[in-house]
Design a protein around this motif. Structure first.
Motif, PDB file in Angstrom:
ATOM      1  N   ARG A 181      -4.116   6.468  -8.764  1.00 36.03           N
ATOM      2  CA  ARG A 181      -3.029   6.780  -7.819  1.00 36.03           C
ATOM      3  C   ARG A 181      -1.725   6.104  -8.233  1.00 36.03           C
ATOM      4  NH1 ARG A 181      -5.888   4.582  -2.822  1.00 36.03           N
ATOM      5  NH2 ARG A 181      -3.842   4.804  -1.874  1.00 36.03           N
TER       6      ARG A 181
ATOM      7  N   TYR B  66     -13.227   1.749  -1.705  1.00 33.15           N
ATOM      8  CA  TYR B  66     -12.737   2.760  -0.764  1.00 33.15           C
ATOM      9  C   TYR B  66     -13.505   2.793   0.571  1.00 33.15           C
ATOM     10  CZ  TYR B  66     -11.134   7.513   0.505  1.00 33.15           C
ATOM     11  OH  TYR B  66     -10.611   8.604   1.129  1.00 33.15           O
TER      12      TYR B  66
ATOM     13  N   ARG C 117      -5.756   5.644   8.142  1.00 28.35           N
ATOM     14  CA  ARG C 117      -4.671   5.246   7.227  1.00 28.35           C
ATOM     15  C   ARG C 117      -3.948   4.013   7.743  1.00 28.35           C
ATOM     16  NH1 ARG C 117      -2.692  11.488   6.943  1.00 28.35           N
ATOM     17  NH2 ARG C 117      -4.188  12.219   5.386  1.00 28.35           N
TER      18      ARG C 117
ATOM     19  N   CYS D  57      -2.753  11.964  -4.855  1.00 32.56           N
ATOM     20  CA  CYS D  57      -2.338  11.545  -3.519  1.00 32.56           C
ATOM     21  C   CYS D  57      -2.100  10.048  -3.612  1.00 32.56           C
ATOM     22  CB  CYS D  57      -3.420  11.863  -2.482  1.00 32.56           C
ATOM     23  SG  CYS D  57      -3.001  11.247  -0.837  1.00 32.56           S
ATOM     24  N   THR D  58      -0.833   9.663  -3.748  1.00 33.87           N
ATOM     25  CA  THR D  58      -0.557   8.235  -4.000  1.00 33.87           C
ATOM     26  C   THR D  58      -0.745   7.396  -2.739  1.00 33.87           C
ATOM     27  OG1 THR D  58       1.823   8.460  -3.552  1.00 33.87           O
ATOM     28  CG2 THR D  58       1.098   8.749  -5.843  1.00 33.87           C
ATOM     29  N   LEU D  59      -0.654   8.025  -1.549  1.00 37.72           N
ATOM     30  CA  LEU D  59      -0.776   7.241  -0.314  1.00 37.72           C
ATOM     31  C   LEU D  59      -2.217   7.112   0.158  1.00 37.72           C
ATOM     32  CD1 LEU D  59       2.272   8.538   1.778  1.00 37.72           C
ATOM     33  CD2 LEU D  59       1.978   6.237   0.874  1.00 37.72           C
ATOM     34  N   CYS D  60      -3.072   8.083  -0.164  1.00 38.75           N
ATOM     35  CA  CYS D  60      -4.463   7.966   0.305  1.00 38.75           C
ATOM     36  C   CYS D  60      -5.363   8.780  -0.614  1.00 38.75           C
ATOM     37  CB  CYS D  60      -4.601   8.327   1.773  1.00 38.75           C
ATOM     38  SG  CYS D  60      -3.745   9.832   2.301  1.00 38.75           S
ATOM     39  N   SER D  61      -5.940   9.862  -0.114  1.00 39.11           N
ATOM     40  CA  SER D  61      -6.877  10.612  -0.961  1.00 39.11           C
ATOM     41  C   SER D  61      -6.974  12.068  -0.508  1.00 39.11           C
ATOM     42  CB  SER D  61      -8.257   9.960  -0.900  1.00 39.11           C
ATOM     43  OG  SER D  61      -8.647   9.792   0.448  1.00 39.11           O
ATOM     44  N   CYS D  62      -5.833  12.652  -0.104  1.00 40.46           N
ATOM     45  CA  CYS D  62      -5.818  14.040   0.379  1.00 40.46           C
ATOM     46  C   CYS D  62      -6.357  14.978  -0.709  1.00 40.46           C
ATOM     47  CB  CYS D  62      -4.402  14.437   0.763  1.00 40.46           C
ATOM     48  SG  CYS D  62      -3.774  13.457   2.140  1.00 40.46           S
TER      49      CYS D  62
ATOM     50  N   TYR E  55       6.496  16.462  -7.708  1.00 43.49           N
ATOM     51  CA  TYR E  55       6.738  17.192  -6.457  1.00 43.49           C
ATOM     52  C   TYR E  55       6.080  16.422  -5.327  1.00 43.49           C
ATOM     53  CZ  TYR E  55       8.043  21.211  -9.353  1.00 43.49           C
ATOM     54  OH  TYR E  55       8.645  22.033 -10.261  1.00 43.49           O
ATOM     55  N   ALA E  56       6.774  16.316  -4.193  1.00 44.92           N
ATOM     56  CA  ALA E  56       6.159  15.703  -3.022  1.00 44.92           C
ATOM     57  C   ALA E  56       6.499  16.545  -1.803  1.00 44.92           C
ATOM     58  CB  ALA E  56       6.663  14.277  -2.841  1.00 44.92           C
ATOM     59  N   ASP E  57       5.565  16.580  -0.848  1.00 46.67           N
ATOM     60  CA  ASP E  57       5.825  17.259   0.419  1.00 46.67           C
ATOM     61  C   ASP E  57       6.371  16.220   1.385  1.00 46.67           C
ATOM     62  OD1 ASP E  57       4.866  19.706  -0.486  1.00 46.67           O
ATOM     63  OD2 ASP E  57       2.798  19.161  -0.033  1.00 46.67           O
TER      64      ASP E  57
ATOM     65  N   LEU F 267       1.886   2.214  -3.990  1.00 48.62           N
ATOM     66  CA  LEU F 267       0.915   2.274  -5.084  1.00 48.62           C
ATOM     67  C   LEU F 267       1.450   3.110  -6.241  1.00 48.62           C
ATOM     68  CD1 LEU F 267      -2.759   2.656  -3.892  1.00 48.62           C
ATOM     69  CD2 LEU F 267      -1.537   0.659  -4.738  1.00 48.62           C
ATOM     70  N   GLY F 268       2.065   4.250  -5.913  1.00 44.41           N
ATOM     71  CA  GLY F 268       2.597   5.123  -6.953  1.00 44.41           C
ATOM     72  C   GLY F 268       3.598   4.363  -7.806  1.00 44.41           C
TER      73      GLY F 268
ATOM     74  N   ASP G  23       2.267  15.363  -5.480  1.00 43.44           N
ATOM     75  CA  ASP G  23       1.810  14.272  -4.620  1.00 43.44           C
ATOM     76  C   ASP G  23       1.584  14.824  -3.215  1.00 43.44           C
ATOM     77  OD1 ASP G  23       1.186  11.867  -3.494  1.00 43.44           O
ATOM     78  OD2 ASP G  23       3.023  10.828  -4.084  1.00 43.44           O
ATOM     79  N   SER G  24       0.330  14.744  -2.760  1.00 43.12           N
ATOM     80  CA  SER G  24      -0.060  15.390  -1.490  1.00 43.12           C
ATOM     81  C   SER G  24       0.303  14.487  -0.314  1.00 43.12           C
ATOM     82  CB  SER G  24      -1.565  15.652  -1.487  1.00 43.12           C
ATOM     83  OG  SER G  24      -1.978  16.130  -2.747  1.00 43.12           O
ATOM     84  N   SER G  25       1.578  14.503   0.082  1.00 43.99           N
ATOM     85  CA  SER G  25       2.000  13.527   1.086  1.00 43.99           C
ATOM     86  C   SER G  25       2.212  14.112   2.480  1.00 43.99           C
ATOM     87  CB  SER G  25       3.274  12.814   0.602  1.00 43.99           C
ATOM     88  OG  SER G  25       4.122  13.709  -0.091  1.00 43.99           O
TER      89      SER G  25
ATOM     90  N   GLN H 214       0.820  -1.223   0.000  1.00 41.05           N
ATOM     91  CA  GLN H 214       0.000   0.000   0.000  1.00 41.05           C
ATOM     92  C   GLN H 214       0.852   1.270   0.000  1.00 41.05           C
ATOM     93  OE1 GLN H 214      -0.878  -2.841   1.354  1.00 41.05           O
ATOM     94  NE2 GLN H 214      -2.875  -2.804   2.361  1.00 41.05           N
TER      95      GLN H 214
ATOM     96  N   PRO I 224       5.862   8.317   0.231  1.00 41.76           N
ATOM     97  CA  PRO I 224       5.464   7.474  -0.905  1.00 41.76           C
ATOM     98  C   PRO I 224       6.619   6.547  -1.286  1.00 41.76           C
ATOM     99  CG  PRO I 224       4.892   9.793  -1.303  1.00 41.76           C
ATOM    100  CD  PRO I 224       5.782   9.747  -0.094  1.00 41.76           C
TER     101      PRO I 224
ATOM    102  N   ARG J 253       4.231   8.443   5.774  1.00 36.53           N
ATOM    103  CA  ARG J 253       3.825   9.485   4.833  1.00 36.53           C
ATOM    104  C   ARG J 253       4.892   9.640   3.754  1.00 36.53           C
ATOM    105  NH1 ARG J 253      -0.900   9.557   3.972  1.00 36.53           N
ATOM    106  NH2 ARG J 253      -0.772  11.580   2.956  1.00 36.53           N
TER     107      ARG J 253
END
Lengths: 250, 233
Positions: free
Chosen positions: B133, A88, A72, B109-114, A236-238, A7-8, B161-163, A4, A178, A176
């Motif tokens: 995703r 979902y 989560r 949002c690859t980890l969930c659905s933000c 881009y990722a946070d 997924l990306g 990606d909203s992580s 999980q 990915p 958090r």
């Protein structure tokens, strides 16, 4: 690896072939979404949140912490073959029901019995027991939220323009980070002001206490390989500071 | 939607009965009031809805200085418009990115659905689907083509990606032939999909390229129809 978290980038999933714009695929999904959101609005952790919620004045028997992280963790801990079997909000319904059973709010037996009742009589009503003060808290929560922003932390490790590498922490219950970004090289494009505290500690994964959060850019070719990526594409990722290390450490 | 996630009546009825039983028990035990869940749902019908995002985008289209402020400090620029609840749940830290002649943005949002609740409401099914995703970060251009959007190779694609805490949304490009439309009419053209970057805002059809009030009303009716996506029927 935990599927999980990765997924990306999965391939062979077929086309995103039907553009389903509905939010809820069935009417019942609205109810579990609502239950989850009320739980977030009355979660005991909100007494420490940025907006000052008068939680002690809210009449509720709910005495637990319930955040996005709770939901989560449930989804990320499902056996992956199970995870992909359920839609979902089915996963939400499973996780939230199990939480209330595990924490002793309801028993599995009473839930099963009442489920049978509503199965036989789908139109039989819910108990009529409004709770105006809780409703007010729900509305307040929806209007003011629950930011993780806390006092500015002292030392910022990275600056805009820095080359960084993403760490490869031990796979934990929840992250958090990915998965497709692990060990990849990126560039800091923004240092968000202040420091943020995630809802829970993720243990060996690295989220714990206050951290800076950075926006980091990655060339698609650096992630997937120059021959396997689309041209002229940047991701881009946070990312929380725990997930980054300086380029010279490589 | 993929037929993979369309279930038979029996499976849906079982979930419907279970969630009703759960809600009933939680009401009886004082965890919820019988009006609590409805209060949540009403919020997404009246306060947190894609109408807000559409109005923000339309303002950015008609006012270049506003657009600059929106990109510079998104929450502050949104606050100018005085919509209620704009810093609420899942909108505590929002950021806008703008499409242009050289850049196309896609939010994921690859980890969930933000998702930016205050300006966009709740995420549509496609956004939460594991297929989107998974593929959105690996082959965004291919996914966009399947959604009917072809991005030329020379145009940069940025995938967000909203992580962590930021909830992103896109200011799409203003469509051609929309010069005569006012702000409200422009807002009626903007969809949640355009504000997530999987759709463009199409030009008004030729019959609507004139300031004809009856035809404009039809655009607004179409927008109302889109708003009914919240309903499942």
């Amino acid at each position: 690896m935990r599927l999980q978290h990765y997924l990306g980038g999965l391939e062979n999933l077929g086309p995103v072939n039907f553009f389903e714009k509905k939010v809820f695929m069935a009417e019942w999904e609205k109810r579990i979404f609502g239950i989850h959101t009320v739980m977030m609005a009355e979660s005991v952790h909100l007494d420490k949140s940025l907006p000052k919620y008068p939680l002690s004045e809210v009449p509720t028997t709910f005495k637990d912490t319930w955040t996005w992280a709770s939901l989560r963790i449930g989804a990320e801990n499902m056996q992956p073959f199970e995870y992909f079997k359920y839609r979902y909000y089915e996963k939400w319904l499973m996780g939230i029901s199990q939480f209330f059973i595990d924490r002793g709010y309801v028993t599995a037996k009473e839930l099963a019995t009442l489920t049978e009742h509503y199965r036989a009589h789908p139109d039989s009503p819910l108990p009529e027991q409004p709770n105006p003060a809780l409703k007010e808290q729900v509305v307040r929560y929806l209007h003011h939220g629950d930011s993780g922003l806390r006092a500015p932390a002292d030392l910022v490790r990275f600056a805009v323009g820095d080359t960084v590498y993403v760490t490869d922490p031990e796979a934990a219950d929840h992250t958090r980070l990915p998965g497709f970004l692990r060990n990849k090289k990126g560039t800091v494009t923004e240092v968000y002001p202040g420091a943020f505290e995630y809802f829970v500690s993720t243990g060996p994964d690295g989220l714990d206490g206050l951290q800076h959060v950075y926006c980091v850019s990655f060339l698609a070719s650096d992630i997937w390989g120059p021959d396997k990526s689309e041209p002229n594409t940047v991701i881009y990722a946070d990312l929380f500071e725990a997930y980054l290390k300086p380029a010279h450490s490589m | 939607m993929s037929s993979l996630f369309k279930y038979d009546k029996d499976r849906e009825a079982a979930s419907a009965a279970k969630v009703r039983a759960l809600e009933a028990l939680l009401i009886k035990k004082g965890v919820l009031g019988s009006d609590s869940v409805d209060a949540v749902l009403r919020h997404f019908e009246t306060v947190a809805s894609p109408f807000n995002g559409a109005r923000i985008v339309a303002r950015a289209w008609v006012d270049a200085e506003y657009k600059a402020r929106l990109l510079e400090d998104t929450p502050k620029a949104i606050a100018e418009l005085q919509f209620p609840g704009m810093t609420g749940a899942e909108g505590e830290h929002m950021k806008a990115v703008a499409n242009s002649a050289t850049v196309h943005n896609l939010i994921i949002c690859t980890l969930c659905s933000c998702y930016s609740w205050p300006v966009l409401g709740l995420p549509p099914y496609w956004y939460k689907d594991p297929v989107f995703r998974s593929r959105g970060v690996r082959e965004p251009r291919a996914v966009l083509r399947e959604f009917g959007v072809t991005i030329p190779e020379g145009k940069e694609v940025k995938v967000w990606d909203s992580s962590a805490q930021i909830r992103w949304f896109v200011i799409p490009e203003r469509p051609a032939h929309s010069e005569h439309l006012n702000e409200e009419q422009l807002a009626a053209l903007v969809t949640p999909e355009a504000m997530m970057g999987v759709a463009l805002v199409p030009s008004p059809p030729p019959c609507l390229r004139h300031p004809n009030v009856y035809l404009i009303r039809r655009i607004c009716r179409d927008a109302d129809a889109r708003a009914t996506r919240f309903a499942t029927a």
